[in-house]
Scaffold this motif. Structure first.
Motif, PDB file in Angstrom:
ATOM      1  N   HIS A  70       0.759  -1.363  -0.099  1.00  0.00           N
ATOM      2  CA  HIS A  70      -0.019   0.095   0.039  1.00  0.00           C
ATOM      3  C   HIS A  70       0.956   1.330  -0.014  1.00  0.00           C
ATOM      4  O   HIS A  70       0.194   2.343  -0.234  1.00  0.00           O
ATOM      5  CB  HIS A  70      -0.950   0.024   1.167  1.00  0.00           C
TER       6      HIS A  70
ATOM      7  N   GLY B  90      -1.988  -4.305 -15.148  1.00  0.00           N
ATOM      8  CA  GLY B  90      -2.828  -4.224 -14.043  1.00  0.00           C
ATOM      9  C   GLY B  90      -2.563  -3.070 -13.237  1.00  0.00           C
ATOM     10  O   GLY B  90      -2.871  -3.191 -11.911  1.00  0.00           O
TER      11      GLY B  90
ATOM     12  N   THR C 187      -2.896   0.607 -11.846  1.00  0.00           N
ATOM     13  CA  THR C 187      -3.917   1.507 -11.587  1.00  0.00           C
ATOM     14  C   THR C 187      -3.769   3.069 -11.722  1.00  0.00           C
ATOM     15  O   THR C 187      -2.625   3.453 -11.566  1.00  0.00           O
ATOM     16  CB  THR C 187      -4.729   1.395  -9.930  1.00  0.00           C
TER      17      THR C 187
ATOM     18  N   GLN D 141      -7.035   8.420 -15.414  1.00  0.00           N
ATOM     19  CA  GLN D 141      -8.109   8.030 -16.245  1.00  0.00           C
ATOM     20  C   GLN D 141      -9.496   9.017 -16.056  1.00  0.00           C
ATOM     21  O   GLN D 141      -9.585   9.626 -15.059  1.00  0.00           O
ATOM     22  CB  GLN D 141      -8.591   6.834 -15.638  1.00  0.00           C
TER      23      GLN D 141
ATOM     24  N   VAL E 203     -12.807   9.726 -15.147  1.00  0.00           N
ATOM     25  CA  VAL E 203     -13.884   9.022 -14.386  1.00  0.00           C
ATOM     26  C   VAL E 203     -15.213   9.720 -14.586  1.00  0.00           C
ATOM     27  O   VAL E 203     -16.132   9.137 -14.017  1.00  0.00           O
ATOM     28  CB  VAL E 203     -13.443   9.293 -12.909  1.00  0.00           C
TER      29      VAL E 203
ATOM     30  N   ALA F  59     -10.539   9.024  -1.854  1.00  0.00           N
ATOM     31  CA  ALA F  59     -10.690   9.726  -3.084  1.00  0.00           C
ATOM     32  C   ALA F  59     -10.570   8.944  -4.413  1.00  0.00           C
ATOM     33  O   ALA F  59     -10.898   8.914  -5.438  1.00  0.00           O
ATOM     34  CB  ALA F  59     -10.002  11.080  -3.327  1.00  0.00           C
ATOM     35  N   VAL F  60      -9.345   8.075  -4.182  1.00  0.00           N
ATOM     36  CA  VAL F  60      -8.633   7.124  -5.183  1.00  0.00           C
ATOM     37  C   VAL F  60      -8.522   5.769  -4.538  1.00  0.00           C
ATOM     38  O   VAL F  60      -8.255   5.584  -3.656  1.00  0.00           O
ATOM     39  CB  VAL F  60      -7.561   7.751  -5.797  1.00  0.00           C
TER      40      VAL F  60
ATOM     41  N   HIS G 186      -5.878   3.697  -4.631  1.00  0.00           N
ATOM     42  CA  HIS G 186      -4.785   3.530  -3.744  1.00  0.00           C
ATOM     43  C   HIS G 186      -4.914   3.814  -2.354  1.00  0.00           C
ATOM     44  O   HIS G 186      -4.567   3.206  -1.469  1.00  0.00           O
ATOM     45  CB  HIS G 186      -3.476   4.451  -4.251  1.00  0.00           C
ATOM     46  N   GLN G 187      -5.958   4.804  -2.166  1.00  0.00           N
ATOM     47  CA  GLN G 187      -6.338   5.225  -0.805  1.00  0.00           C
ATOM     48  C   GLN G 187      -6.862   4.070  -0.061  1.00  0.00           C
ATOM     49  O   GLN G 187      -6.780   3.836   1.304  1.00  0.00           O
ATOM     50  CB  GLN G 187      -6.870   6.597  -0.862  1.00  0.00           C
TER      51      GLN G 187
ATOM     52  N   ARG H 213      -6.649   1.035  -0.646  1.00  0.00           N
ATOM     53  CA  ARG H 213      -5.593  -0.153  -0.240  1.00  0.00           C
ATOM     54  C   ARG H 213      -5.083   0.232   1.062  1.00  0.00           C
ATOM     55  O   ARG H 213      -4.602  -0.694   1.860  1.00  0.00           O
ATOM     56  CB  ARG H 213      -4.488  -0.298  -1.331  1.00  0.00           C
ATOM     57  N   VAL H 214      -4.655   1.469   1.110  1.00  0.00           N
ATOM     58  CA  VAL H 214      -4.043   1.736   2.338  1.00  0.00           C
ATOM     59  C   VAL H 214      -4.962   1.763   3.543  1.00  0.00           C
ATOM     60  O   VAL H 214      -4.732   1.182   4.468  1.00  0.00           O
ATOM     61  CB  VAL H 214      -3.567   3.309   2.361  1.00  0.00           C
TER      62      VAL H 214
ATOM     63  N   ASN I 216     -15.882   9.246  -5.205  1.00  0.00           N
ATOM     64  CA  ASN I 216     -15.221   9.511  -6.567  1.00  0.00           C
ATOM     65  C   ASN I 216     -15.971   8.203  -7.296  1.00  0.00           C
ATOM     66  O   ASN I 216     -16.261   7.290  -6.858  1.00  0.00           O
ATOM     67  CB  ASN I 216     -13.884   9.585  -6.456  1.00  0.00           C
ATOM     68  N   GLU I 217     -15.929   8.605  -8.687  1.00  0.00           N
ATOM     69  CA  GLU I 217     -16.298   7.501  -9.519  1.00  0.00           C
ATOM     70  C   GLU I 217     -15.032   6.397  -9.750  1.00  0.00           C
ATOM     71  O   GLU I 217     -13.925   7.054  -9.292  1.00  0.00           O
ATOM     72  CB  GLU I 217     -16.397   8.102 -11.049  1.00  0.00           C
TER      73      GLU I 217
ATOM     74  N   VAL J 216     -13.841   3.514 -12.377  1.00  0.00           N
ATOM     75  CA  VAL J 216     -14.139   2.724 -13.476  1.00  0.00           C
ATOM     76  C   VAL J 216     -12.716   2.003 -13.851  1.00  0.00           C
ATOM     77  O   VAL J 216     -12.740   1.590 -15.003  1.00  0.00           O
ATOM     78  CB  VAL J 216     -14.762   3.567 -14.535  1.00  0.00           C
ATOM     79  N   ASP J 217     -12.015   2.075 -13.005  1.00  0.00           N
ATOM     80  CA  ASP J 217     -10.706   1.473 -13.328  1.00  0.00           C
ATOM     81  C   ASP J 217     -10.693  -0.308 -13.019  1.00  0.00           C
ATOM     82  O   ASP J 217     -11.173  -0.865 -11.844  1.00  0.00           O
ATOM     83  CB  ASP J 217      -9.693   1.733 -12.401  1.00  0.00           C
TER      84      ASP J 217
ATOM     85  N   ALA K 213      -8.529  -2.883 -12.767  1.00  0.00           N
ATOM     86  CA  ALA K 213      -7.877  -3.504 -11.964  1.00  0.00           C
ATOM     87  C   ALA K 213      -7.987  -3.160 -10.522  1.00  0.00           C
ATOM     88  O   ALA K 213      -8.091  -3.916  -9.705  1.00  0.00           O
ATOM     89  CB  ALA K 213      -6.264  -2.904 -12.261  1.00  0.00           C
ATOM     90  N   ALA K 214      -8.609  -1.688 -10.286  1.00  0.00           N
ATOM     91  CA  ALA K 214      -8.984  -1.150  -8.839  1.00  0.00           C
ATOM     92  C   ALA K 214     -10.380  -2.328  -8.472  1.00  0.00           C
ATOM     93  O   ALA K 214     -10.483  -2.367  -7.444  1.00  0.00           O
ATOM     94  CB  ALA K 214      -9.050   0.166  -8.988  1.00  0.00           C
TER      95      ALA K 214
ATOM     96  N   ARG L  22     -11.265  -4.966  -9.498  1.00  0.00           N
ATOM     97  CA  ARG L  22     -10.842  -6.442  -9.078  1.00  0.00           C
ATOM     98  C   ARG L  22     -10.464  -6.495  -7.629  1.00  0.00           C
ATOM     99  O   ARG L  22     -10.799  -7.357  -6.869  1.00  0.00           O
ATOM    100  CB  ARG L  22      -9.614  -6.606 -10.128  1.00  0.00           C
TER     101      ARG L  22
ATOM    102  N   LEU M 156     -18.923   0.241 -17.558  1.00  0.00           N
ATOM    103  CA  LEU M 156     -17.688  -0.222 -17.197  1.00  0.00           C
ATOM    104  C   LEU M 156     -17.405  -0.918 -15.989  1.00  0.00           C
ATOM    105  O   LEU M 156     -16.650  -1.943 -15.719  1.00  0.00           O
ATOM    106  CB  LEU M 156     -16.641   1.156 -17.243  1.00  0.00           C
TER     107      LEU M 156
END
Lengths: 444, 444
Positions: free
Chosen positions: A37, A65, A67, A341, A343, B123-124, B126-127, B129-130, B143-144, B146-147, B149-150, B152, B178
């Motif tokens: 992370h 993969g 992001t 990306q 969004v 917001a995203v 990655h956050q 995951r943290v 936030n939207e 649509v990624d 990998a995220a 998944r 999407l």
């Protein structure tokens, strides 16, 4: 390299000494860090792999993969830029200590040193700790340093490693006194090398305003057995309303100061004198003026410090690079591309990405929309302009001809490498076909 | 808390479920990290200690070997702010998901949850995951998303941990498509909860521009078995030329949208409906309008998302905080102070510190000079103004009455918590007498 060129001779790295940090081991350990992370943009399914294992997978940035947002550093352009500035410095008889504050990436420091850099320039003591942890043996701290705790750290490094060379600025008698007090109390056994910083103008950041004061400060240094005056330096990038003429005039003042101090016998006991300048906007003028420097009583290390070249950019330095004036000497290539990306596409005239102030430099210019990717096809970002950044969003204005949809990836150019690198802790190094070959770790 | 207040009930945390990350273990592991070159400002002689060991030494920020620049977070003020917003949300019957993008500090997330927060806003991906690495069990992604990998990653988290609640925005049919494609391909077994984002105005960032479109998007969600529509949300902070009247009017539009969707039977099968708004400038208006929300067919989770309160500031939010309008409800306290050292004093009118864009927020205002420390004595920074920041320098203008010398420490207030936290990875938590009791780790 000519044997009579002291700068070039100086660029040969010293043998590793006892007490020196093990550079190779520290760099190798970076590949053993775990993907987790801490590192944004990397593939979530790589969690738990080491950086080395992920690099060995040679994933593709667009299909592997990753992001968004994710920052990519072009492997080929980075290599080009490293090679170009090595050649430039060599051609002009300059030693090179690229400013490491730009990237704060020990892997890039190592590549700069492999390409002949004399050492690395840094700005603050924390950066010295990073460079020392990765075995950088010559550090030019282009700043005053009066912090007792930091001076203890520097003294300890100098004591532990006889091959470590450290130089920093002085610009006041009080600064000299504070340094001497801290180093005396720390029991420093080797003197700290200092250069007089000459300001680039009357209101132009740090540095001594008038040459006369320099002699007072030189006297103070001479009276402090913890310090040794080894030269002069400054930063022509702060010359007010800079033009080639004004920058050249200031660089001549700097050269003349070195000559005056030399005539006064201030450098008599040194193996070499250091004369240093050179950011990323005027190194052509630095090369010209330093080439005119008369012979001094001892050899001169003419030290160039440009740092932004490593990634170059699509804004500030694209406009300011000296190669615009000397195209026959080459051209730097912008090596960063930020991928975000789309969004949201709430109207025909607007779209929003997921990259904001946390991801892109915004201090000098906004990002520049360059390409759009959808289903593996890349096309120019025609009619798309970045108009603003929120913390975590990018604002886009789209003209009628812009074809842009939710889900598209937008590739952007950035301005000001220093405020790009500092937003990313592990940056994929990406070949032209999208293959990620390595990950560049930064320490800010 | 009243038993009939669904928001308050919702604030009770679920029991830990199998598959849930071990929050306590992850937080405890932060104390086992080694102090080293990764963390700026910390004492060089603490290298090799764990964070927990250094904290146990209870060093003093001013005498304990810290190097400048160093950012300090006030322990007492942080505690005050956490308590104040807990009380505020409770008093107004609001559930609270403070925006975690501000600090990205799991230790602060944990304290927010301990103080009754329903969950954490982010917001995203990655956050996310943290937050998941530190066991946050309810995440509102404002936030939207649509990624693929995220998505998944989110689907895997939802599958592994039945207690994990995740909500994100939708604002387009294409976005819904999407999401559905990515979640279907990922074999997601639990639907992802989504809320319709209503834009705060015609040009106001992400979100659906007109209510009529919301029904189209709701239809698309209803047709995707990987998604579940659970409510409406938006960000009143983007209302153009915001005033209490305009913000209130927009919040009423948001409430009315919830009512209309409810009347249309869109929420019939839910245990609760989510209605969310609230940055750090208008939570008084949010509280007022949400208090007027009529009863819906199912209970309503009124979710406030303010995040900047945790540190508050000496600029942007000092000016904009709703507590300026409702002083009877309390006042936030600015909890950050950035300490830099004066490294150069080249003229009577100028001085320079070693803190620049790498250390201080600069997107909304420059730092505010507040106090000067010399030899253990602190006095007001009278006649001292920060006029600019270079990458690694602060520019000061000094009036004749300013007493400032090389070596002095300058304490500065900052503006915009989001761009302060993101420049520091390990922040000393400092009591009023200078004792550092803890270190707050951030992940950007």
């Amino acid at each position: 390299m000519a044997a009579d060129n002291p700068a070039a001779n100086a660029a040969e790295q010293p043998e590793e000494a006892p007490g020196a940090p093990d550079a190779q081991a520290a760099l190798a350990a970076l590949a053993d860090e775990r993907i987790d992370h801490r590192f944004k943009g990397l593939p979530p399914d790589a969690d738990g792999l080491t950086v080395g294992q992920l690099a060995a997978q040679r994933r593709n940035l667009f299909t592997g993969g990753f992001t968004t947002p994710v920052l990519a550093l072009s492997a080929e352009r980075l290599e080009h830029n490293l090679a170009l500035m090595e050649t430039y410095a060599e051609r002009h008889g300059l030693a090179f200590a690229p400013h490491g504050k730009t990237s704060m990436a020990p892997q890039l420091f190592a590549r700069q040193v492999e390409r002949g850099a004399w050492g690395i320039t840094l700005a603050v003591p924390h950066q010295v700790r990073v460079a020392r942890a990765f075995g950088i043996s010559r550090i030019f701290l282009a700043n005053e340093l009066v912090d007792a705790a930091a001076l203890r750290m520097v003294a300890a490094e100098l004591d532990a490693d006889p091959s470590f060379r450290f130089i920093c600025y002085v610009d006041s008698v009080r600064g000299v006194e504070l340094m001497h007090a801290a180093l005396s109390e720390a029991g420093a056994s080797r003197p700290v090398d200092v250069v007089l910083e000459l300001a680039a103008g009357d209101e132009a950041r740090t540095g001594v305003r008038a040459e006369a004061e320099c002699f007072e400060i030189a006297n103070a240094v001479a009276g402090a057995d913890t310090l040794r005056l080894v030269g002069v330096a400054g930063y022509e990038g702060e010359v007010p309303q800079a033009t080639t003429e004004k920058v050249t005039a200031w660089l001549r003042r700097l050269s003349a100061l070195a000559v005056e101090l030399d005539k006064a016998g201030r450098f008599a006991d040194l193996p070499e004198v250091v004369v240093s300048a050179g950011g990323s906007a005027w190194f052509d003028a630095v090369a010209s003026v330093f080439a005119e420097l008369p012979e001094l009583s001892v050899p001169v290390l003419k030290l160039l410090r440009s740092g932004a070249y490593v990634s170059h950019d699509d804004g500030h330095y694209r406009n300011l690079t000296p190669f615009n004036r000397v195209p026959q000497e080459g051209a730097l290539e912008p090596a960063f591309r930020l991928w975000a990306q789309v969004v949201s596409r709430p109207s025909a005239a607007q779209a929003f990405t997921n990259a904001g102030k946390r991801d892109a430099a915004y201090d000098l210019h906004l990002p520049e929309a360059q390409v759009v990717r959808r289903d593996g096809v890349e096309r120019p970002a025609t009619g798309i302009t970045v108009t603003g950044l929120s913390d975590q969003h990018g604002w886009l204005r789209t003209e009628p001809e812009a074809e842009l949809a939710v889900g598209d990836w937008l590739g952007m150019g950035l301005s000001h490498p220093c405020t790009v690198f500092d937003k990313w802790q592990l940056i994929p190094l990406v070949e032209a076909d999208g293959t990620v070959t390595e990950y560049v770790r930064t320490f800010f």
